[in-house]
Design an enzyme around this catalytic site. Structure first.
Site, PDB file in Angstrom:
ATOM      1  N   CYS A  12       0.865  -1.188   0.000  1.00 35.98           N
ATOM      2  CA  CYS A  12       0.000   0.000   0.000  1.00 35.98           C
ATOM      3  C   CYS A  12       0.899   1.235   0.000  1.00 35.98           C
ATOM      4  CB  CYS A  12      -0.977  -0.022   1.176  1.00 35.98           C
ATOM      5  SG  CYS A  12      -0.210   0.006   2.808  1.00 35.98           S
ATOM      6  N   ASN A  15       2.223   1.415   4.409  1.00 39.60           N
ATOM      7  CA  ASN A  15       2.514   0.157   5.117  1.00 39.60           C
ATOM      8  C   ASN A  15       2.183   0.259   6.610  1.00 39.60           C
ATOM      9  OD1 ASN A  15       5.381  -2.053   5.704  1.00 39.60           O
ATOM     10  ND2 ASN A  15       3.278  -2.603   5.288  1.00 39.60           N
ATOM     11  N   CYS A  17      -1.532   0.834   7.381  1.00 41.29           N
ATOM     12  CA  CYS A  17      -2.976   0.541   7.483  1.00 41.29           C
ATOM     13  C   CYS A  17      -3.351  -0.712   6.684  1.00 41.29           C
ATOM     14  CB  CYS A  17      -3.815   1.730   7.010  1.00 41.29           C
ATOM     15  SG  CYS A  17      -3.614   3.209   8.021  1.00 41.29           S
ATOM     16  N   ARG A  18      -3.426  -0.581   5.350  1.00 38.87           N
ATOM     17  CA  ARG A  18      -3.997  -1.666   4.547  1.00 38.87           C
ATOM     18  C   ARG A  18      -3.083  -2.881   4.408  1.00 38.87           C
ATOM     19  NH1 ARG A  18      -5.075   2.151  -0.379  1.00 38.87           N
ATOM     20  NH2 ARG A  18      -3.238   3.069   0.605  1.00 38.87           N
ATOM     21  N   SER A  19      -1.810  -2.672   4.013  1.00 33.94           N
ATOM     22  CA  SER A  19      -0.980  -3.851   3.719  1.00 33.94           C
ATOM     23  C   SER A  19      -0.590  -4.651   4.972  1.00 33.94           C
ATOM     24  CB  SER A  19       0.232  -3.500   2.860  1.00 33.94           C
ATOM     25  OG  SER A  19       1.095  -2.596   3.490  1.00 33.94           O
ATOM     26  N   ASP A 129      -8.049   3.772   0.790  1.00 29.78           N
ATOM     27  CA  ASP A 129      -7.187   4.260   1.863  1.00 29.78           C
ATOM     28  C   ASP A 129      -8.045   4.736   3.044  1.00 29.78           C
ATOM     29  OD1 ASP A 129      -5.417   5.608   3.458  1.00 29.78           O
ATOM     30  OD2 ASP A 129      -4.491   6.744   1.833  1.00 29.78           O
TER      31      ASP A 129
HETATM   32  P1  4NP Z   1      -1.832   2.802   4.061  1.00 31.72           P
HETATM   33  O1  4NP Z   1      -2.523   4.121   4.616  1.00 31.72           O
HETATM   34  O2  4NP Z   1      -1.287   3.142   2.713  1.00 31.72           O
HETATM   35  O3  4NP Z   1      -2.974   1.853   3.983  1.00 31.72           O
HETATM   36  O4  4NP Z   1      -0.787   2.393   5.057  1.00 31.72           O
HETATM   37  C1  4NP Z   1      -1.876   5.361   4.677  1.00 31.72           C
HETATM   38  C2  4NP Z   1      -1.011   5.630   5.717  1.00 31.72           C
HETATM   39  C3  4NP Z   1      -0.415   6.872   5.812  1.00 31.72           C
HETATM   40  C4  4NP Z   1      -0.676   7.826   4.853  1.00 31.72           C
HETATM   41  C5  4NP Z   1      -1.533   7.535   3.812  1.00 31.72           C
HETATM   42  C6  4NP Z   1      -2.126   6.300   3.725  1.00 31.72           C
HETATM   43  N1  4NP Z   1      -0.095   9.088   4.950  1.00 31.72           N
HETATM   44  O5  4NP Z   1      -0.441   9.972   4.144  1.00 31.72           O
HETATM   45  O6  4NP Z   1       0.764   9.325   5.834  1.00 31.72           O
END
Ligand code: 4NP
Length: 161
Positions: A12, A15, A17-19, A129
């Protein structure tokens, strides 16, 4: 990665939240299916902001509500070698896929693809996201990941075992 294992990498943006959620859920499903010993499972982000960090507390809590512990995971950024190390490089959304394709070279083994290609509902292509939203976003992430995880296990059985 040892050649006897099938490598699965979830990707993602951050790294956190989703992955890592996908890594935890898929590890659990693989364990229930008795497939842990043949799989190498990992996750990473296309971005570098959260390297070394734990998953987002909201992602940890949402996974825990389904009895999955992801608190011990630490974020890392994707590296070009990942396209050779892993047999499945699975992007959560189309932006992740675009970013991975920019890094990809023809000599690499594995082309990145969307994780939800393995989900039964072909109408939903992306795991959205959840970072800037509320708790329901994290529940939706888990629902989508659970649905695609079983499809992915079936594909691995068909293609590798
Ligand atoms: P992820 O979510 O890609 O699922 O881990 C996010 C985590 C942090 C951010 C964006 C998405 N950020 O903008 O910091």
């Amino acid at each position: 990665m040892s050649d006897t294992k099938v490598g699965v990498l979830f990707v993602c943006l951050g790294n956190i939240c989703r992955s890592p959620t996908a890594e935890g859920v898929f590890r659990e499903r693989a364990s229930r299916a008795g497939m842990t010993s043949v799989l190498e499972i990992d996750s990473c982000g296309t971005g570098d902001w959260h390297i070394g960090k734990s998953p987002d507390p909201r992602a940890i809590a949402a996974a825990q509500r389904r009895n999955i512990n992801i608190a011990q995971l630490r974020a890392r950024q994707v590296v070009p070698e990942d396209f050779d190390r892993f047999h499945y490089v699975l992007a959560m959304d189309l932006q992740n896929l675009t970013d991975l394709r920019r890094m990809w070279l023809p000599e690499h083994r594995t082309e990145p693809r969307l994780f939800l290609d393995y989900a039964p509902n072909k109408a939903v292509r992306e795991v959205p996201d959840p970072y800037f939203g509320g708790r329901e976003g994290f529940e939706n992430v888990l629902d989508l990941i659970e649905a695609a995880s079983d499809g992915l296990l079936n594909a691995i059985r068909r293609e590798h075992l």
